[in-house]
Design a protein around this motif. Structure first.
Motif, short mmCIF file in Angstrom:
data_model
loop_
_atom_site.label_atom_id
_atom_site.label_comp_id
_atom_site.label_asym_id
_atom_site.label_seq_id
_atom_site.Cartn_x
_atom_site.Cartn_y
_atom_site.Cartn_z
N PHE A 55 -76.09 56.54 61.81
CA PHE A 55 -76.47 57.82 62.41
C PHE A 55 -77.76 58.36 61.81
O PHE A 55 -78.46 59.16 62.43
N SER A 56 -78.10 57.90 60.60
CA SER A 56 -79.37 58.30 59.99
C SER A 56 -80.55 57.82 60.83
O SER A 56 -81.65 58.43 60.79
N LEU A 57 -80.37 56.75 61.61
CA LEU A 57 -81.49 56.13 62.33
C LEU A 57 -81.99 56.96 63.50
O LEU A 57 -83.19 57.17 63.64
N PRO A 58 -81.12 57.47 64.40
CA PRO A 58 -81.64 58.35 65.45
C PRO A 58 -82.22 59.65 64.90
O PRO A 58 -83.15 60.21 65.51
N ILE A 59 -81.69 60.14 63.78
CA ILE A 59 -82.30 61.33 63.15
C ILE A 59 -83.70 60.96 62.67
O ILE A 59 -84.65 61.73 62.82
N MET A 60 -83.81 59.78 62.12
CA MET A 60 -85.10 59.26 61.68
C MET A 60 -86.07 59.19 62.86
O MET A 60 -87.26 59.53 62.73
N SER A 61 -85.59 58.77 64.02
CA SER A 61 -86.43 58.68 65.21
C SER A 61 -86.96 60.05 65.61
O SER A 61 -88.13 60.20 65.98
N LYS A 81 -81.77 48.60 58.20
CA LYS A 81 -83.18 48.38 58.56
C LYS A 81 -83.32 47.44 59.75
O LYS A 81 -84.27 47.54 60.52
N ASN A 82 -82.36 46.53 59.89
CA ASN A 82 -82.42 45.53 60.96
C ASN A 82 -81.34 45.76 62.02
O ASN A 82 -80.86 44.82 62.65
N HIS A 83 -80.98 47.02 62.21
CA HIS A 83 -79.95 47.35 63.19
C HIS A 83 -80.35 46.80 64.56
O HIS A 83 -81.50 46.89 64.97
N GLY A 84 -79.38 46.26 65.27
CA GLY A 84 -79.67 45.59 66.53
C GLY A 84 -80.08 46.51 67.66
O GLY A 84 -80.61 46.05 68.68
N PHE A 85 -79.87 47.81 67.51
CA PHE A 85 -80.18 48.76 68.59
C PHE A 85 -81.19 49.82 68.17
O PHE A 85 -82.10 50.15 68.93
N PHE A 86 -81.04 50.34 66.97
CA PHE A 86 -81.93 51.39 66.48
C PHE A 86 -83.00 50.77 65.57
O PHE A 86 -82.78 50.60 64.36
N ASN A 87 -84.15 50.44 66.14
CA ASN A 87 -85.19 49.72 65.40
C ASN A 87 -86.26 50.65 64.83
O ASN A 87 -87.46 50.35 64.90
N TYR A 88 -85.86 51.78 64.27
CA TYR A 88 -86.84 52.79 63.89
C TYR A 88 -87.54 52.51 62.57
O TYR A 88 -88.61 53.06 62.31
N HIS A 89 -86.98 51.64 61.75
CA HIS A 89 -87.69 51.24 60.53
C HIS A 89 -88.98 50.49 60.89
O HIS A 89 -90.03 50.74 60.30
#
Length: 347
Positions: free
Chosen positions: A162-168, A196-204
């Motif tokens: 969930f940190s990844l869409p917030i990051m986006s 970092k290598n999430h298959g859907f949220f590639n925000y890194h």
């Protein structure tokens, strides 16, 4: 007598514990209890990437599934009848979950309505975040306060996706501010490789790309001019260029153009040449807009191909202005012409 009483109590306590343990053992990783009058024959549960968990089984009121992996992601819960999806629009069929032996209780009434979720704090954390984020907008919180809020929530959800869409959201809000992006990078660079290598949220990857981009080699791109001919742009080193990336149906772009048309002398006095690069695909619509408004500064249209400026620079917000120096160096970027005026005036 006391000894018998003690043994009896011990037996009862042990029996209760055994029953509790047995009850917990009856739980699978994912336990779904639903009530509905909808006509459903199949349920499908997957992780958002659909590369780790894909479970499609016959529908019933109580569904128990053991996952192949630990539960810590965004999951789809879809319902089908005769192979066609029914009920549950996308925004209601996705659940952020983490933990073990998760229990989900609810109903299906044209959408999935959650009554309660046991065993996953992440679900409720995401709801709290969404409420607080909306509240910041309603109270007109400033950019600094919103950035602080986003960074804190990334930190609070550091070990889950969930940190990844917030990051986006943070990247989008600060895409033209390298110092803010570097602050984010220092925080999230310590996340696990799995995130970092999430298959859907590639925000890194998106963040690292934005931090790497410091130059624009205009020679690598071709454009359409007003005659719909393919042309090249040539930058010289002793001149500064302001690239305006925009499109016709972009209200803030249109608003800025009305201001720009009155500020051309201001740019010229600062030795800046303005070049508009539209992402419009309809040539006539773009051309008519420029002719009708008599916007006679240099304008070209991006060719829709695998390699465009917006793709190369990862630009998704419009308008975006690039101040180009020394023939290729991206000195600074903006999202409003007013920011350019302030920057040049204070320089």
């Amino acid at each position: 007598m006391k000894k018998i009483l003690f043994l009896s109590l011990a037996f009862l306590i042990f029996s209760c514990k055994s029953e509790l343990k047995k009850e917990n053992n009856d739980l699978a990783d994912f336990n779904l209890y639903l009530q509905t009058k909808e006509d459903i024959d199949t349920i499908m549960i997957t992780d958002i990437s659909q590369n780790r968990e894909v479970h499609k089984i016959a529908y019933k009121d109580t569904i128990k599934i053991n996952f192949k992996d630990s539960i810590n992601d965004l999951y789809n819960v879809w319902f089908f009848k005769n192979g066609k999806m029914v009920s549950s629009p996308m925004q209601y069929s996705q659940l952020w979950l983490n933990g073990k032996n998760i229990e989900i209780k609810g109903t299906i009434d044209k959408k999935l309505i959650i009554d309660t979720i046991i065993g996953s704090d992440l679900y409720y954390n995401t709801k709290r975040y969404q409420t607080e984020y909306k509240s910041l907008y309603k109270t007109n919180a400033d950019s600094s306060e919103i950035n602080t809020f986003l960074l804190k929530n990334i930190q609070d959800n550091f070990d889950n996706p969930f940190s990844l869409p917030i990051m986006s959201t943070y990247i989008f809000r600060n895409q033209n501010n390298k110092s803010k992006l570097k602050e984010l990078h220092q925080l999230v660079n310590k996340q696990s490789d799995l995130l970092k290598n999430h298959g859907f949220f590639n925000y890194h990857k998106e963040l690292e790309k934005k931090l790497r981009i410091t130059e624009l080699d205009i020679d690598n791109f071709s454009f359409y001019n007003l005659k719909n001919d393919i042309v090249k742009l040539n930058f010289v080193k002793d001149k500064t260029y302001l690239i305006d990336l925009w499109f016709v149906n972009c209200p803030p772009c249109v608003k800025d153009h009305k201001v720009i048309s009155k500020k051309l002398n201001f740019l010229e006095n600062n030795n800046i040449e303005l070049i508009g690069i539209s992402i419009d695909k309809e040539h006539s619509k773009w051309k008519n807009y420029l002719k009708t408004n008599q916007y006679n500064w240099k304008n070209v249209r991006q060719i829709d191909s695998l390699k465009t400026i917006t793709q190369e620079l990862g630009i998704s917000a419009f308008p975006t202005y690039l101040l180009i120096d020394n023939g290729r160096e991206i000195k600074i970027t903006f999202n409003a012409f007013e920011e350019i005026e302030n920057y040049l005036t204070e320089k």
